[in-house]
Design a protein around this motif. Structure first.
Motif, PDB file in Angstrom:
ATOM      1  N   PRO A  19    -123.207 -13.165  67.074  1.00  0.00           N
ATOM      2  CA  PRO A  19    -122.777 -12.955  68.359  1.00  0.00           C
ATOM      3  C   PRO A  19    -123.670 -12.710  69.643  1.00  0.00           C
ATOM      4  CG  PRO A  19    -121.129 -11.871  66.869  1.00  0.00           C
ATOM      5  CD  PRO A  19    -122.197 -12.005  66.304  1.00  0.00           C
ATOM      6  N   GLN A  43    -111.181 -18.793  67.530  1.00  0.00           N
ATOM      7  CA  GLN A  43    -111.560 -18.017  66.023  1.00  0.00           C
ATOM      8  C   GLN A  43    -110.074 -17.210  66.038  1.00  0.00           C
ATOM      9  OE1 GLN A  43    -114.505 -18.032  64.759  1.00  0.00           O
ATOM     10  NE2 GLN A  43    -114.642 -19.596  66.358  1.00  0.00           N
ATOM     11  N   ASP A  47    -116.159 -17.129  69.478  1.00  0.00           N
ATOM     12  CA  ASP A  47    -117.200 -16.341  68.692  1.00  0.00           C
ATOM     13  C   ASP A  47    -118.045 -15.528  69.385  1.00  0.00           C
ATOM     14  OD1 ASP A  47    -118.231 -18.486  69.916  1.00  0.00           O
ATOM     15  OD2 ASP A  47    -119.045 -19.580  67.944  1.00  0.00           O
ATOM     16  N   PRO A 106    -119.619 -14.880  62.283  1.00  0.00           N
ATOM     17  CA  PRO A 106    -119.607 -15.528  63.579  1.00  0.00           C
ATOM     18  C   PRO A 106    -120.893 -16.718  63.555  1.00  0.00           C
ATOM     19  CG  PRO A 106    -119.364 -13.271  63.690  1.00  0.00           C
ATOM     20  CD  PRO A 106    -119.763 -13.318  62.322  1.00  0.00           C
ATOM     21  N   SER A 139    -118.948 -19.581  61.587  1.00  0.00           N
ATOM     22  CA  SER A 139    -117.428 -19.904  61.838  1.00  0.00           C
ATOM     23  C   SER A 139    -117.181 -21.237  62.429  1.00  0.00           C
ATOM     24  CB  SER A 139    -116.759 -18.843  62.472  1.00  0.00           C
ATOM     25  OG  SER A 139    -117.235 -18.521  63.563  1.00  0.00           O
ATOM     26  N   ARG A 140    -117.810 -21.208  63.593  1.00  0.00           N
ATOM     27  CA  ARG A 140    -117.821 -22.563  64.431  1.00  0.00           C
ATOM     28  C   ARG A 140    -118.225 -23.643  63.930  1.00  0.00           C
ATOM     29  NH1 ARG A 140    -119.050 -23.161  70.692  1.00  0.00           N
ATOM     30  NH2 ARG A 140    -118.400 -21.139  71.106  1.00  0.00           N
ATOM     31  N   MET A 173    -113.040 -17.627  60.304  1.00  0.00           N
ATOM     32  CA  MET A 173    -112.912 -16.305  60.853  1.00  0.00           C
ATOM     33  C   MET A 173    -111.511 -15.566  60.851  1.00  0.00           C
ATOM     34  SD  MET A 173    -115.625 -14.850  62.148  1.00  0.00           S
ATOM     35  CE  MET A 173    -115.421 -13.100  62.086  1.00  0.00           C
TER      36      MET A 173
END
Length: 401
Positions: free
Chosen positions: A154, A264, A325, A359, A362-363, A374
């Motif tokens: 992050p 998320q 995120d 993180p 996840s996207r 997430m």
């Protein structure tokens, strides 16, 4: 490779963890360096402005100097002001922050874009780094704060977006750390963090249940003082304009204007998987209810401690449907608290590792494959944090006097 490989994760020893951190740090630094090196006039090779979300804050700062302050909540005026500096067809960085955040945006009006961006990321990033260092000291952990920060995914996402996440995480992290030792300081931090109020929902619950009334009073007074200062500086009509545009923020979230793959939260995950709005909200409400009940159980007849604080911060991203995120910078604090325990129950080490690394993936997984990982990781992390707090309460209650 059996189930024990993940269940006990004995292979995750101190030396391996340090190596993994070094790998993540190298990847993050390399990614950022490549992004900057291949940019042209501040525009990356994908056509996005570096620090893309910061454009919204910087634009607000310039609007506050030359227009009616309430105009920052006028979408048309905000779009036009943004496009005086940067235009990418079909994109717009909205501004839904409360007027108290205008106090932070105002100085940007005196700077050009990139000096303002560097100042913002530098100042808020150092505040977050310093707070991370305090948590490492309290839990007697030895990793380099720079290595940990550079490795944490992050961090990179916050920098490239120019977001508020370093600041919010620093305020909530330091406030959580100082509740018992410096309640006035803790209250000021929590009050200042109301510039992004959705991440402080659990704080009043934990403070009330543990009887930390001084922190509550100072936090409330700080939030009120900021609101009054914003009203005096920019006019009370800015609050009315913000309340009016907040309905647009709700609609943008529900309809996926931001993109369900980017968010998320459980609600976003349900919507990404094709569930109707009512089912998605029901899922979000059920999970929030579970988080609240777990914290109530952990706090019941117990004084405040950092295990409760860590659980509170671990639950924060689950309590809002609008979380991205970069907002997960806050997780570094419960991760430190959980990693510091010399004994780990089955699955705990792998959950801690997953929450640290997830993180980064996840996207992309949600965007390209449609798999939202997430929320499950966040639920698992909160579960072990809350269990740790409940176990400590039980141990204290049964300890001989």
């Amino acid at each position: 490779m059996g189930i024990d490989f993940f269940q006990n994760a004995d292979w995750l020893n101190r030396e391996r963890i340090r190596r993994y951190l070094a790998i993540f740090a190298a990847l993050n630094v390399g990614t950022l360096a490549l992004l900057v090196a291949t940019a042209h006039d501040g525009i990356d090779r994908n056509g996005f402005l570096i620090g893309s979300d910061f454009l919204s804050f910087w634009t607000v700062g310039h609007m506050l100097l030359g227009q009616n302050p309430a105009a920052v909540y006028n979408t048309v005026a905000h779009v036009l002001a943004q496009r005086e500096f940067y235009v990418q067809e079909g994109t717009y960085t909205a501004f839904f922050y409360p007027p108290s955040f205008l106090l932070f945006c105002y100085p940007f009006g005196f700077l050009s874009y990139f000096p303002a961006l560097i100042t913002w990321i530098g100042a808020t990033g150092l505040a977050w780094l310093w707070t991370v260092r305090q948590w490492l000291k309290v839990f007697s952990l030895t990793p380099s704060v720079w290595l940990l920060a550079l490795a944490f995914p992050p961090s990179l996402i916050t920098i490239t977006h120019g977001q508020t996440s370093f600041l919010i995480a620093a305020l909530l992290g330091y406030g959580t750390l100082k509740v018992r030792e410096r309640p006035a300081i803790a209250g000021i931090c929590f009050g200042l963090a109301t510039i992004k109020p959705q991440f402080g929902v659990l704080i009043p619950l934990v403070l009330v249940l543990t009887g930390e009334w001084r922190v509550i009073l100072v936090a409330g007074a700080t939030a009120i003082a900021m609101a009054l200062a914003a009203a005096l500086a920019f006019g009370p009509e800015t609050w009315l304009a913000w309340m009016a545009i907040s309905e647009n923020a709700q609609a943008a979230m529900t309809n996926g204007a931001v993109g369900f793959a980017k968010m998320q939260s459980p609600l976003a995950a349900a919507r990404l998987l094709g569930m109707p709005v009512t089912v998605a909200y029901a899922a979000q409400i059920v999970i929030v209810g579970g988080v609240v009940l777990a914290l109530v159980r952990a706090c019941w007849q117990q004084t405040y401690n950092l295990s409760l604080g860590a659980a509170m911060l671990a639950g924060a991203p689950l309590t809002t449907p609008f979380v991205l995120d970069y907002d997960l910078t806050i997780l570094v604090f419960p991760l430190i608290a959980l990693a510091a325990n010399p004994t780990h129950r089955p699955w705990e080490k792998i959950i801690i590792a997953a929450a640290f690394a997830a993180p980064a993936f996840s996207r992309p997984l949600a965007i390209y494959i449609g798999i939202p990982i997430m929320p499950l990781v966040l639920i698992a992390l909160f579960t072990i944090a809350a269990r740790r707090a409940i176990t400590e309460r039980t141990s204290m209650a049964t300890a001989p006097v």
